[in-house]
Design an enzyme around this catalytic site. Sequence first.
Site, PDB file in Angstrom:
ATOM      1  N   GLU A  46       0.708  -1.308   0.167  1.00 68.55           N
ATOM      2  CA  GLU A  46       0.009  -0.108  -0.011  1.00 68.55           C
ATOM      3  C   GLU A  46       0.837   1.100   0.106  1.00 68.55           C
ATOM      4  O   GLU A  46       1.796   1.172   0.762  1.00 68.55           O
ATOM      5  CB  GLU A  46      -0.899  -0.075   1.359  1.00 68.55           C
ATOM      6  CG  GLU A  46      -1.766  -1.208   1.393  1.00 68.55           C
ATOM      7  CD  GLU A  46      -2.416  -1.221   2.623  1.00 68.55           C
ATOM      8  OE1 GLU A  46      -3.252  -2.197   2.795  1.00 68.55           O
ATOM      9  OE2 GLU A  46      -2.414  -0.136   3.493  1.00 68.55           O
ATOM     10  N   CYS A  62       3.125   8.632   1.410  1.00 66.93           N
ATOM     11  CA  CYS A  62       3.410   7.574   2.379  1.00 66.93           C
ATOM     12  C   CYS A  62       3.928   6.124   1.747  1.00 66.93           C
ATOM     13  O   CYS A  62       2.896   5.672   0.899  1.00 66.93           O
ATOM     14  CB  CYS A  62       2.501   7.223   3.347  1.00 66.93           C
ATOM     15  SG  CYS A  62       2.725   6.142   4.703  1.00 66.93           S
ATOM     16  N   CYS A  78       5.684  -7.395   7.217  1.00 66.59           N
ATOM     17  CA  CYS A  78       6.562  -6.934   8.220  1.00 66.59           C
ATOM     18  C   CYS A  78       6.954  -7.996   9.251  1.00 66.59           C
ATOM     19  O   CYS A  78       6.237  -8.783   9.690  1.00 66.59           O
ATOM     20  CB  CYS A  78       6.036  -5.527   8.904  1.00 66.59           C
ATOM     21  SG  CYS A  78       7.214  -4.736  10.097  1.00 66.59           S
ATOM     22  N   CYS A 133       4.190  -5.516  15.676  1.00 66.35           N
ATOM     23  CA  CYS A 133       3.672  -4.962  16.770  1.00 66.35           C
ATOM     24  C   CYS A 133       2.281  -5.197  16.726  1.00 66.35           C
ATOM     25  O   CYS A 133       1.539  -5.391  15.872  1.00 66.35           O
ATOM     26  CB  CYS A 133       3.818  -3.437  16.168  1.00 66.35           C
ATOM     27  SG  CYS A 133       5.461  -2.891  16.243  1.00 66.35           S
ATOM     28  N   CYS A 181      -0.563  -3.244  15.021  1.00 63.84           N
ATOM     29  CA  CYS A 181      -0.560  -3.065  13.716  1.00 63.84           C
ATOM     30  C   CYS A 181      -0.913  -4.048  12.731  1.00 63.84           C
ATOM     31  O   CYS A 181      -0.481  -5.197  13.086  1.00 63.84           O
ATOM     32  CB  CYS A 181       0.969  -2.692  13.271  1.00 63.84           C
ATOM     33  SG  CYS A 181       1.395  -2.429  11.621  1.00 63.84           S
ATOM     34  N   GLU A 240       9.370  -2.529   7.880  1.00 64.02           N
ATOM     35  CA  GLU A 240      10.485  -1.681   8.517  1.00 64.02           C
ATOM     36  C   GLU A 240      11.489  -1.156   7.882  1.00 64.02           C
ATOM     37  O   GLU A 240      12.419  -2.218   7.266  1.00 64.02           O
ATOM     38  CB  GLU A 240      10.855  -2.664   9.830  1.00 64.02           C
ATOM     39  CG  GLU A 240      12.060  -2.337  10.420  1.00 64.02           C
ATOM     40  CD  GLU A 240      12.136  -0.622  10.766  1.00 64.02           C
ATOM     41  OE1 GLU A 240      10.750  -0.400  11.620  1.00 64.02           O
ATOM     42  OE2 GLU A 240      13.091  -0.135  10.987  1.00 64.02           O
ATOM     43  N   LEU A 247       8.172   4.973  19.056  1.00 60.94           N
ATOM     44  CA  LEU A 247       8.192   4.428  20.498  1.00 60.94           C
ATOM     45  C   LEU A 247       7.126   3.970  21.277  1.00 60.94           C
ATOM     46  O   LEU A 247       7.296   2.982  21.667  1.00 60.94           O
ATOM     47  CB  LEU A 247       8.726   5.881  21.300  1.00 60.94           C
ATOM     48  CG  LEU A 247       9.353   5.825  22.609  1.00 60.94           C
ATOM     49  CD1 LEU A 247      10.519   4.761  22.637  1.00 60.94           C
ATOM     50  CD2 LEU A 247       9.587   7.173  23.379  1.00 60.94           C
ATOM     51  N   CYS A 249      -2.395   1.024   8.246  1.00 63.15           N
ATOM     52  CA  CYS A 249      -1.613   0.364   7.517  1.00 63.15           C
ATOM     53  C   CYS A 249      -1.699  -1.161   7.411  1.00 63.15           C
ATOM     54  O   CYS A 249      -2.153  -1.735   8.354  1.00 63.15           O
ATOM     55  CB  CYS A 249      -0.264   0.582   8.299  1.00 63.15           C
ATOM     56  SG  CYS A 249       1.133  -0.344   7.727  1.00 63.15           S
TER      57      CYS A 249
END
Length: 361
Positions: free
Chosen positions: A102, A116, A123, A127, A130, A174, A229, A347
């Site tokens: 995307e 973006c 990935c 996380c 996500c 990433e 973070l 995302c």
Amino acid sequence: MTRDPQAIWFADVAARLGFADAAAFAQAFELKPYRLTQIYRAANKELVESVEAVTTLPKELRATLAERGLAFTAVEPVVLQRSRDGKTTKGLFRLHDGNEVEAVLMEHKGERTTVCISSQAGCAFACAFCSTGQAGFTRNLTSVEIFSQARFFARDLHARGKRITNVVFMGMGEPFHNYDAVMGAVALLNDPHGLGLGHRHITISTVGLVDKIDRFAEEGLQVNLAISLHAPSDAVRNTIMPVNRKFSTDELMAACERYVAKTNRKVFFEYVMLEGVNDTEACAHDLADLMRGKLYHVNLIPYNTTPDGAFAGTADDRIWAFAAILDRAGVPTTVRHNMGRDISAACGQLRSETQPKAHAR
Ligand code: SAH
């Protein structure tokens, strides 16, 4: 690995056409160096649709290259969604092997436009909040696959008399887990013979790979660094970001200090606001302690709910209360403006609707 944009671009073109390298490609069509430059500039500066339309080339050569399958893009749009207000366009792009990624165009007030882009299919960092992370890792993108996402929107804007002003590596994947290809994409974006986007207008966002932050500091580039973070301590960060078990919050903050000492450039911290997870007053004070007195900027991000519904976003008034605590501590803080919520802005969400089992490949 070369950082010469034209060499990177032709190496990719040659590989997609089945040649061993760029030299073999050039030889096969008897392309002199100036011909290669003409093709490259037409594709990436003039943003010409295809080789048939490159009027500086002899007709016969155009036909031969087109017939052989020379393409100016390494990604094909399969779905395009425009938000109701028309300011956000989200694209799902197919790579030559059927994988999909995307990219999003955001047209802000005034001249500013941000694209973006994705650096990987899937990935590896998982996380918890996500949706890309939850689907797992498929493969790295090449520099040209990454760059082609920006080129697509550059063409779209060009047709409307506009241009890309900013690119952020905040799509799928990433970037620092695909370091060399991302640096190659940066070189392509920046190339004055191509898009010509200034380094200061490019932002790389990372989950916090400490060794790569150190490497990036050595590059001497004016490219912005953003750190995801999302929590001010190991206790909280461990629960949502598995990478924190490899690089602790302390180690990450130490790498950020080294980066600032080396580059004298500001670091941006992203902090996605998850209800009841990282949005307490205590978290705000802990975060203020990490940020205070440094060349740091905090960007609080309203959460885009994902289909699995495992996390809820913090309510707006509580986001502002959290921001006020940082503000009172003198920490430069902004709350990210949300765009495109009506078009699956989270995302990985668009892909998960069309390619639910991407990770099983
Ligand atoms: N891997 C990189 C870049 C990709 S994600 C990184 O982690 O920084 C870009 C940003 O979007 C990250 O800060 C990520 O944590 C955040 N993000 C992921 N899913 C989100 C969601 N559903 N809502 C809001 N932000 C999200």
